[in-house]
Design a protein around this motif. Structure first.
Motif, mmCIF file in Angstrom:
data_model
loop_
_atom_site.group_PDB
_atom_site.id
_atom_site.type_symbol
_atom_site.label_atom_id
_atom_site.label_comp_id
_atom_site.label_asym_id
_atom_site.label_seq_id
_atom_site.Cartn_x
_atom_site.Cartn_y
_atom_site.Cartn_z
ATOM 1 N N THR A 190 8.653 -145.662 41.696
ATOM 2 C CA THR A 190 9.764 -145.529 42.648
ATOM 3 C C THR A 190 11.066 -145.113 41.974
ATOM 4 O O THR A 190 11.739 -144.187 42.444
ATOM 5 C CB THR A 190 9.938 -146.848 43.424
ATOM 6 O OG1 THR A 190 8.714 -147.161 44.102
ATOM 7 C CG2 THR A 190 11.062 -146.729 44.427
ATOM 8 N N PRO A 191 11.507 -145.735 40.858
ATOM 9 C CA PRO A 191 12.720 -145.221 40.189
ATOM 10 C C PRO A 191 12.549 -143.808 39.653
ATOM 11 O O PRO A 191 13.521 -143.045 39.600
ATOM 12 C CB PRO A 191 12.950 -146.223 39.055
ATOM 13 C CG PRO A 191 12.195 -147.435 39.431
ATOM 14 C CD PRO A 191 11.022 -146.959 40.217
ATOM 15 N N TRP A 192 11.326 -143.464 39.266
ATOM 16 C CA TRP A 192 11.062 -142.111 38.780
ATOM 17 C C TRP A 192 11.240 -141.088 39.902
ATOM 18 O O TRP A 192 11.780 -140.001 39.688
ATOM 19 C CB TRP A 192 9.650 -142.067 38.208
ATOM 20 C CG TRP A 192 9.244 -140.792 37.562
ATOM 21 C CD1 TRP A 192 9.474 -140.413 36.274
ATOM 22 C CD2 TRP A 192 8.514 -139.721 38.167
ATOM 23 N NE1 TRP A 192 8.933 -139.178 36.034
ATOM 24 C CE2 TRP A 192 8.336 -138.727 37.179
ATOM 25 C CE3 TRP A 192 7.990 -139.505 39.433
ATOM 26 C CZ2 TRP A 192 7.658 -137.541 37.430
ATOM 27 C CZ3 TRP A 192 7.315 -138.325 39.689
ATOM 28 C CH2 TRP A 192 7.158 -137.358 38.694
ATOM 29 N N LEU A 193 10.796 -141.428 41.114
ATOM 30 C CA LEU A 193 10.951 -140.528 42.256
ATOM 31 C C LEU A 193 12.403 -140.437 42.716
ATOM 32 O O LEU A 193 12.816 -139.412 43.272
ATOM 33 C CB LEU A 193 10.069 -141.000 43.416
ATOM 34 C CG LEU A 193 8.559 -140.821 43.243
ATOM 35 C CD1 LEU A 193 7.810 -141.492 44.376
ATOM 36 C CD2 LEU A 193 8.199 -139.346 43.170
ATOM 37 N N LYS A 194 13.179 -141.481 42.507
ATOM 38 C CA LYS A 194 14.582 -141.453 42.921
ATOM 39 C C LYS A 194 15.413 -140.469 42.111
ATOM 40 O O LYS A 194 16.524 -140.125 42.518
ATOM 41 C CB LYS A 194 15.184 -142.851 42.811
ATOM 42 C CG LYS A 194 14.679 -143.824 43.866
ATOM 43 C CD LYS A 194 15.364 -145.172 43.746
ATOM 44 C CE LYS A 194 14.884 -146.123 44.836
ATOM 45 N NZ LYS A 194 15.533 -147.459 44.729
ATOM 46 N N LEU A 195 14.900 -140.021 40.974
ATOM 47 C CA LEU A 195 15.611 -139.019 40.187
ATOM 48 C C LEU A 195 15.477 -137.618 40.775
ATOM 49 O O LEU A 195 16.216 -136.720 40.376
ATOM 50 C CB LEU A 195 15.089 -139.019 38.743
ATOM 51 C CG LEU A 195 15.235 -140.335 37.965
ATOM 52 C CD1 LEU A 195 14.622 -140.188 36.580
ATOM 53 C CD2 LEU A 195 16.692 -140.754 37.862
ATOM 54 N N LEU A 196 14.532 -137.414 41.702
ATOM 55 C CA LEU A 196 14.352 -136.113 42.336
ATOM 56 C C LEU A 196 15.366 -135.933 43.455
ATOM 57 O O LEU A 196 15.729 -136.901 44.137
ATOM 58 C CB LEU A 196 12.933 -135.988 42.895
ATOM 59 C CG LEU A 196 11.788 -136.134 41.886
ATOM 60 C CD1 LEU A 196 10.451 -136.092 42.602
ATOM 61 C CD2 LEU A 196 11.857 -135.049 40.830
#
Length: 666
Positions: A190-196
């Motif tokens: 989830t934090p990784w996707l929030k960078l998109l």
């Protein structure tokens, strides 16, 4: 006083000038930031599908970029680069292990995105050498909070090292650490996707269904950060952030019309909706490029050509591009926009599907259905690398790294018969400090025969471990003959002892030794395609980038001597019991008055007996008619002594127990 009419227009222009300049600055800033999203699909020989998501975000790096807001680039990553002076960094979260024998090891996907289980982090800093360790520790804490993981455990000097030959980086400014037992879950995704920019709400990232990803055979989410330099002066001019997600999935068999005999050999047909449970409903509006690729590697293309020669069922497709053919091996549900063919004799094929050509109301669902059973193999690295433990018991052992030749080395032998061919192999092995390695016991077996180590070792760098301070590290540069079939490197070690506070909660499971890195610098994993697209594709550029072939070995599980963790509980229990008996008896003896209580009880009994005797005497005198005789009973002069023998015996017994306890406890 009102202004004259002639001064109204210049004054309004003067007031609007700052707004125009601000809009111009914002326009130039947003134009410099670029974002692209791409997806690569690839059939694997063992009836599985490789899905590789590639997102790239570029932003300029100015003097005020630390404080300003970005249009597309994540501000948290920009602040990390500015604060810790990062030149390049890579962070990966991996679950499962890449199967080099079945899925290949000589292609850009396996070399860049096949990572060891758990967490792997390496970073290169642009700071003085004495500040590298401090920057590393601060970076681990920041990444731990950003991605909701235990990366802060890498701050200890016992968990990271400074290799020099395994990575292409500046000398002395690189730090490398791994956490093999780190669990990967949706809290990290989830934090990784929030960078998109579009997160997982639109575009290709909307395919990332959590159940589909986490029930896969292998998945690895990766974040790679590099600093781009200006070609003129070489100064840092921008940040390039690459986010990749590599997943190996097992599609559901959709060949319902095949018979029972051929169904066991034919590849399962699949589509995006069948493997992810979703379709692509459009591109991310903030993305400059949104493309889906289907890759057929060299082995598959060679088998399709053989099938074409035997069946002669290739036909031209009038609706597709010129070099697109409908082959008898498989059928595609969507006609590709372009077809990229790799340069060379044995070439692979890449089908391109731009998402911008499809309307938002038209969902994109690429499907592949196999027509005939096809068996092929993926390209492999020069050697299969594996690692295992030798020995038994909780005192000593040995680590062995095995290298077995593949069809690539056999081809090199046939092509270089006259010249003596050699292959360079780099080995990086990091061991924890409690695994005490004896580097002088390093032995080499080639084709099951012992050989002199100095004849094959070109360079060697050893950093011995220090107890509770730093791990052990060994870097080797080996030169093997091309005709070699197998090689085994073995080294002995002793198992150390840990303090009881240093054991993890699951100490009986064992302790992990991180994966060893095997690299082949003489070989480059690159696919040279002729790019026909007008816009430069970051994924195609990454596939064409020449980089050395890398392989990771297995994570070893070493059992160490563990104490009886129930013993502290037993000691605490018996100690509390003895102290309770001791202090309870002592307090009971000190607080009770034994002699006085016995005297009072005797006086009470005597008074009761005298009163009863008097009553009986009066009653008998009245019955007889005689006068009452005054009888004086002398008071009992004997009174119990205040200090009795029982009291003295109890006090002596308690004192003896206390003295014995103090003696044995010391």
């Amino acid at each position: 006083m009102a202004l004259p009419p002639k001064a109204t227009f210049p004054l309004s222009l003067f007031l609007l000038l700052p707004l125009l300049l601000l809009s111009l600055v914002l326009a130039t800033t947003t134009q410099q930031e670029e974002f692209s999203e791409e997806l690569l699909l690839k059939p694997l020989p063992d009836r599985k599908i490789l899905a590789h998501f590639h997102f790239q975000n570029e932003a300029p790096l100015d003097a005020d970029s630390f404080a300003r807001h970005h249009h597309l680039f994540p501000k948290s990553i920009s602040q990390l680069v500015q604060k810790f002076h990062i030149k390049s960094m890579e962070l990966s979260f991996t679950q499962g292990r890449w199967n080099y024998e079945r899925w290949g090891g000589f292609d850009p996907i396996s070399s860049h995105n096949a990572k060891p289980p758990g967490v792997e982090l390496w970073a290169v800093f642009d700071v003085p050498p004495h500040q590298v360790d401090a920057s590393w520790k601060n970076l681990t804490h920041s990444l731990s909070g950003l991605f909701c993981a235990s990366i802060n455990f890498l701050e200890s000097s016992t968990t990271y090292s400074a290799p020099e030959w395994a990575f292409q980086s500046a000398l002395g400014s690189l730090r490398y650490g791994t956490l093999p037992r780190e669990a990967v879950c949706t809290e990290n995704l989830t934090p990784w996707l929030k960078l998109l920019p579009c997160r997982d709400k639109a575009g290709l990232s909307s395919l990332m269904d959590r159940p589909s990803i986490y029930r896969s055979f292998y998945h690895s989410q990766r974040l790679h950060l590099t600093m781009s330099s200006a070609p003129s002066d070489g100064s840092r001019s921008g940040i390039i952030l690459e986010q990749t997600l590599t997943v190996v999935l097992q599609p559901n068999d959709q060949n319902a019309d095949t018979n029972h005999v051929s169904k066991a050999k034919i590849q399962p047909s699949w589509s995006l909706s069948s493997i992810f449970g979703r379709k692509i409903s459009g591109r991310c509006v903030l993305a400059k490029l949104s493309t889906v690729y289907l890759h057929a590697d060299k082995g598959l293309v060679a088998q399709l050509e053989n099938l074409h020669k035997t069946t002669a069922q290739f036909a031209d497709n009038d609706t597709g591009p010129e070099d697109y053919r409908v082959n008898s091996g498989f059928k595609l549900s969507v006609t590709p926009k372009r077809v990229h063919t790799e340069l060379g004799k044995d070439s692979s094929i890449l089908y391109e599907y731009p998402i911008k050509d499809y309307k938002d109301t038209e969902q994109f669902d690429l499907g592949l259905s196999w027509e005939h059973p096809i068996v092929w193999s993926s390209p492999h690295a020069p050697f299969y690398a594996s690692r295992f433990l030798m020995g038994s018991g909780n005192e000593r052992g040995a680590i062995a790294i095995s290298l077995k030749s593949t069809e690539m080395t056999q081809g090199l032998v046939t092509n270089n018969i006259e010249e003596r061919c050699k292959l360079q192999v780099n080995v990086l092995q990091v061991v924890p400090w409690y695994v005490k390695v004896y580097y002088h016991t390093l032995q080499l077996l080639i084709d099951e025969r012992p050989r002199v180590l100095t004849d094959f070792v070109e360079r060697m760098r050893v950093s011995p471990s220090e107890d509770k301070v730093s791990p052990g590290m060994m870097e080797l540069v080996l030169q093997f003959p091309c005709e070699m079939k197998s090689a085994v490197l073995s080294i002995e070690f002793d198992k150390g002892f840990l303090h009881i506070d240093e054991y993890p909660p699951d100490a009986n499971q064992g302790f992990d030794i991180p994966s060893a890195i095997i690299s082949f610098p003489d070989f480059n994993a690159a696919l040279q395609f002729y790019d026909k697209s007008q816009s430069k594709s970051p994924l195609l550029s990454k596939l064409q980038e020449k980089s050395p072939v890398l392989s990771y070995t297995e994570v070893l599980l070493v059992p160490l001597t563990t104490p009886d963790f129930s013993m502290p509980y037993n000691v605490i229990t018996i100690t509390c019991t003895v102290f309770a008996l001791y202090f309870g008896s002592l307090v009971n003896v000190l607080r009770r008055r034994v002699g006085e209580e016995e005297r009072l009880l005797k006086n009470k009994d005597a008074s009761k007996a005298v009163f009863l005797r008097r009553v009986l005497t009066k009653l008998s005198a009245k019955l007889r008619g005689r006068p009452l005789e005054s009888t004086t009973s002398p008071s009992s002069s004997s009174s119990s002594s205040f200090v009795s023998p029982k009291l003295i015996l109890r006090v002596l017994l308690v004192a003896g127990i206390a003295i014995a306890w103090q003696y044995y406890s010391q």
